[in-house]
Write a protein that holds these residues in place. Structure first.
Motif, short mmCIF file in Angstrom:
data_model
loop_
_atom_site.label_atom_id
_atom_site.label_comp_id
_atom_site.label_asym_id
_atom_site.label_seq_id
_atom_site.Cartn_x
_atom_site.Cartn_y
_atom_site.Cartn_z
N VAL A 1 0.83 -1.20 0.00
CA VAL A 1 0.00 0.00 0.00
C VAL A 1 0.87 1.26 0.00
CG1 VAL A 1 -1.55 1.39 1.43
CG2 VAL A 1 -2.06 -1.02 1.03
N LEU A 2 1.87 1.29 0.84
CA LEU A 2 2.68 2.49 0.97
C LEU A 2 3.60 2.69 -0.23
CD1 LEU A 2 3.56 2.38 4.77
CD2 LEU A 2 1.82 3.78 3.62
N ARG A 3 4.07 1.60 -0.83
CA ARG A 3 4.89 1.74 -2.04
C ARG A 3 4.06 2.33 -3.18
NH1 ARG A 3 9.54 -1.46 -2.80
NH2 ARG A 3 8.73 -2.38 -4.72
N ARG A 4 2.82 1.87 -3.30
CA ARG A 4 1.96 2.45 -4.33
C ARG A 4 1.63 3.91 -4.03
NH1 ARG A 4 -4.25 0.97 -5.98
NH2 ARG A 4 -4.50 2.72 -7.41
N LEU A 5 1.38 4.20 -2.74
CA LEU A 5 1.11 5.58 -2.35
C LEU A 5 2.27 6.49 -2.72
CD1 LEU A 5 -0.61 7.69 -0.83
CD2 LEU A 5 0.49 6.93 1.28
N ALA A 6 3.49 6.03 -2.48
CA ALA A 6 4.67 6.83 -2.82
C ALA A 6 4.77 7.05 -4.33
CB ALA A 6 5.94 6.15 -2.30
N ARG A 7 4.42 6.02 -5.13
CA ARG A 7 4.50 6.16 -6.58
C ARG A 7 3.44 7.13 -7.12
NH1 ARG A 7 4.72 0.49 -6.41
NH2 ARG A 7 2.60 0.36 -7.27
N GLU A 8 2.24 7.12 -6.52
CA GLU A 8 1.12 7.86 -7.08
C GLU A 8 0.70 9.04 -6.19
OE1 GLU A 8 -2.08 5.16 -7.95
OE2 GLU A 8 -0.72 3.60 -8.67
N LYS A 9 1.61 9.53 -5.36
CA LYS A 9 1.22 10.53 -4.37
C LYS A 9 0.74 11.83 -5.00
CE LYS A 9 5.97 12.08 -3.43
NZ LYS A 9 7.00 12.21 -2.36
N ASP A 10 1.27 12.21 -6.17
CA ASP A 10 0.83 13.46 -6.79
C ASP A 10 -0.65 13.41 -7.12
OD1 ASP A 10 3.36 14.48 -6.57
OD2 ASP A 10 3.93 14.04 -8.65
N THR A 11 -1.12 12.25 -7.53
CA THR A 11 -2.54 12.09 -7.85
C THR A 11 -3.37 11.87 -6.60
OG1 THR A 11 -2.02 11.15 -10.02
CG2 THR A 11 -4.22 10.70 -9.13
N LEU A 12 -2.91 10.98 -5.74
CA LEU A 12 -3.68 10.62 -4.55
C LEU A 12 -3.81 11.78 -3.57
CD1 LEU A 12 -2.24 7.04 -4.00
CD2 LEU A 12 -4.58 7.59 -4.68
N SER A 13 -2.83 12.67 -3.53
CA SER A 13 -2.89 13.77 -2.57
C SER A 13 -3.99 14.77 -2.89
CB SER A 13 -1.54 14.49 -2.50
OG SER A 13 -1.23 15.08 -3.75
N THR A 14 -4.57 14.70 -4.09
CA THR A 14 -5.67 15.59 -4.45
C THR A 14 -7.00 15.12 -3.87
OG1 THR A 14 -6.16 14.42 -6.52
CG2 THR A 14 -4.52 16.19 -6.61
N ILE A 15 -7.05 13.88 -3.36
CA ILE A 15 -8.26 13.37 -2.73
C ILE A 15 -8.41 14.02 -1.36
CG2 ILE A 15 -9.41 11.31 -1.78
CD1 ILE A 15 -7.84 9.67 -3.86
N THR A 16 -9.56 14.58 -1.09
CA THR A 16 -9.76 15.24 0.20
C THR A 16 -10.78 14.52 1.07
OG1 THR A 16 -11.48 16.69 -0.67
CG2 THR A 16 -9.21 17.48 -0.78
N GLY A 17 -11.65 13.71 0.49
CA GLY A 17 -12.74 13.13 1.28
C GLY A 17 -13.77 14.19 1.58
#
Length: 481
Positions: A171-187
């Motif tokens: 999970v964390l390795r994928r998060l590190a790879r895709e953080k630019d996209t995932l960080s735009t999620i706010t909930g």
């Protein structure tokens, strides 16, 4: 139930990391012993491991056990692991935990995108470990590989979390790879408020203001100082700016006892909003004034600086030690009394009273993000009853024509507007004296139609301007006729 307002994880799927472990959306991930795991030699933790372990422990203790950060960080009775850390590692723990609490709803929503199913409850600290690592990867200046590696080590060190070691890694390795996209999620609630608190704030302040409050809560607040005199001069000397009604706001960080003016007693730390209630009493030269519920002493110092003969009363002898030490450093004097206001009686009436009543402190979440998780709706009810009792008693301690300012660092109407409305309906000898914009630095947005002071985290550019915002405060000025 204290569910965060962010998105919730999706339904379970087949286990991959061990019996009962949930699957990952990202497909086959690194195995428990693969890349990204382990950083220390056999039998010896990797550098930084202890700090991350303490951060995960404290985060879990706040969210699940409702411990306060003050209690966890206490240097004599707090978390034993925290007390054993070096100062720089203690600072790292505080930064991680504060950011993880501020971003809890957002982290929930991001991790939900990476999981097919919620992580079962009886898995040790898996969720806390993921939050600690995710907030480092997304929002703190920590190398991604270090955050991932230490999180995997941490999962491996916990008996119940160990079956999820591979999941944590993947999970964390994928998060590190895709953080630019995932960080735009706010909930739906980036500040991660418990549902009860989010619901009442949305109802009280409206959807637009509620969202603005949440944005303000995401930002680490600036350091505010109240100065004895010459705010412009101190702002220039310390590299800050003057805000509100004369507070000095600094962008610099670090131990304040090393700042210019600390040892000479030129100023003290106090949020700009917290400095406003005492200012509503005006020039107190030669007047007898009381600071009730006085610790740690910032408002006592304000009253003394405004020329009053001050009596400072607080129920806690331990907290009053800070009042004494602060007054000594500042070169100010006051009569300090340890007493429960419910049984205390002054020798003679006062010209002015500042009642900073005990409250839920929900307005201080910019600086104390644990408050969201340590308070319950029942606390608001209990504290409101105490406030009503104290207010009705202490207002009788005024001389005819005297003024009382009632204030709380709460965002809840029961602890603010409702208290004053009820008092005015019951006591015809007391009148409301509306707050004027000129008294609070022109902050007209902080004055309600009734004439109360109501500051919100989104005021003064909170959430939209660098180093903006105020703590949430309520104050009302009452005069005895």
């Amino acid at each position: 139930m204290n569910e965060p307002t962010g998105s919730r994880p999706k339904s379970p799927s087949r286990p991959t990391g061990g019996k009962g472990a949930p699957a990952r959306k990202q497909g086959p991930g690194a195995k428990a012993g693969g890349p990204g795991t382990g950083g220390g030699s056999p039998g010896r933790p990797a550098p930084g491991f202890a700090a991350r372990k303490v951060a995960a422990d404290i985060l879990g203790n706040v969210v699940h056990k409702h411990r306060t950060l003050d209690a966890e960080y206490d240097v004599t009775s707090g978390h034993s692991g925290f007390r054993a850390l070096e100062p720089k590692d203690r600072s790292l723990v505080k930064a991680i935990v504060a950011a993880a609490l501020r971003r809890r709803g957002q982290l929930d929503a991001i991790l939900a995108e990476l999981l097919d199913r919620p992580i079962p409850e009886r898995t040790g600290r898996v969720t806390d470990i993921l939050h600690v690592a995710a907030v480092q990867i997304l929002f703190l200046d920590v190398a991604d590989h270090a955050a991932v590696s230490l999180a995997v080590d941490l999962a491996g060190s916990d008996k119940r979390a160990r079956p999820y070691k591979g999941l944590v890694n993947g999970v964390l390795r994928r998060l590190a790879r895709e953080k630019d996209t995932l960080s735009t999620i706010t909930g739906s609630g980036p500040a991660g408020l418990p549902l009860w608190l989010a619901t009442r704030w949305r109802e009280t302040y409206g959807a637009e203001t509620f969202e603005a409050i949440l944005r303000a809560h995401l930002e680490e607040p600036a350091l505010d100082l109240t100065v004895k005199s010459d705010a412009e001069g101190w702002a220039e000397r310390l590299g800050g700016r003057v805000v509100a009604a004369g507070s000095v706001r600094l962008s610099r960080k670090g131990a304040v006892d090393g700042f210019e003016g600390f040892n000479e007693g030129g100023w003290w730390v106090q949020d700009a909003a917290a400095s406003l209630p005492a200012r509503l009493l005006g020039d107190l030269t030669g007047k007898r004034a009381a600071d009730l519920c006085a610790a740690p002493g910032g408002k006592t110092a304000q009253l003394a600086t405004q020329g009053a003969d001050v009596t400072a009363v607080d129920i806690s002898e331990k907290r009053l030690k800070r009042v004494h030490s602060n007054l000594e450093r500042l070169g100010l004097s006051a009569r300090v009394v340890a007493a429960d206001l419910r049984s205390y009686e002054p020798d003679e009436p006062f010209d002015a009273i500042l009642l900073d009543a005990p409250c839920s402190a929900t307005g201080t979440m910019r600086r104390h993000p644990d408050v969201a998780w340590t308070k319950r709706p029942a606390d608001v009810t209990t504290l409101a009853a105490i406030q009503a009792e104290l207010l009705r008693k202490t207002v009788t301690w005024l001389k005819p024509g005297g003024v009382l300012v009632y204030c709380t660092c709460s965002m809840e109407r029961e602890e603010g507007e409702d208290q004053i409305a009820a008092l005015l309906a019951e006591m015809p000898g007391i009148a409301l004296e509306p707050v004027l914009p000129a008294e609070i630095g022109g902050l007209a947005e902080c004055i309600t139609p009734e004439g109360y002071l109501r500051t919100l985290p989104c005021h003064l550019g909170g959430g939209t301007e660098p180093e903006g915002g105020l703590d949430g405060f309520f104050a009302a000025r009452l005069r005895r006729l």
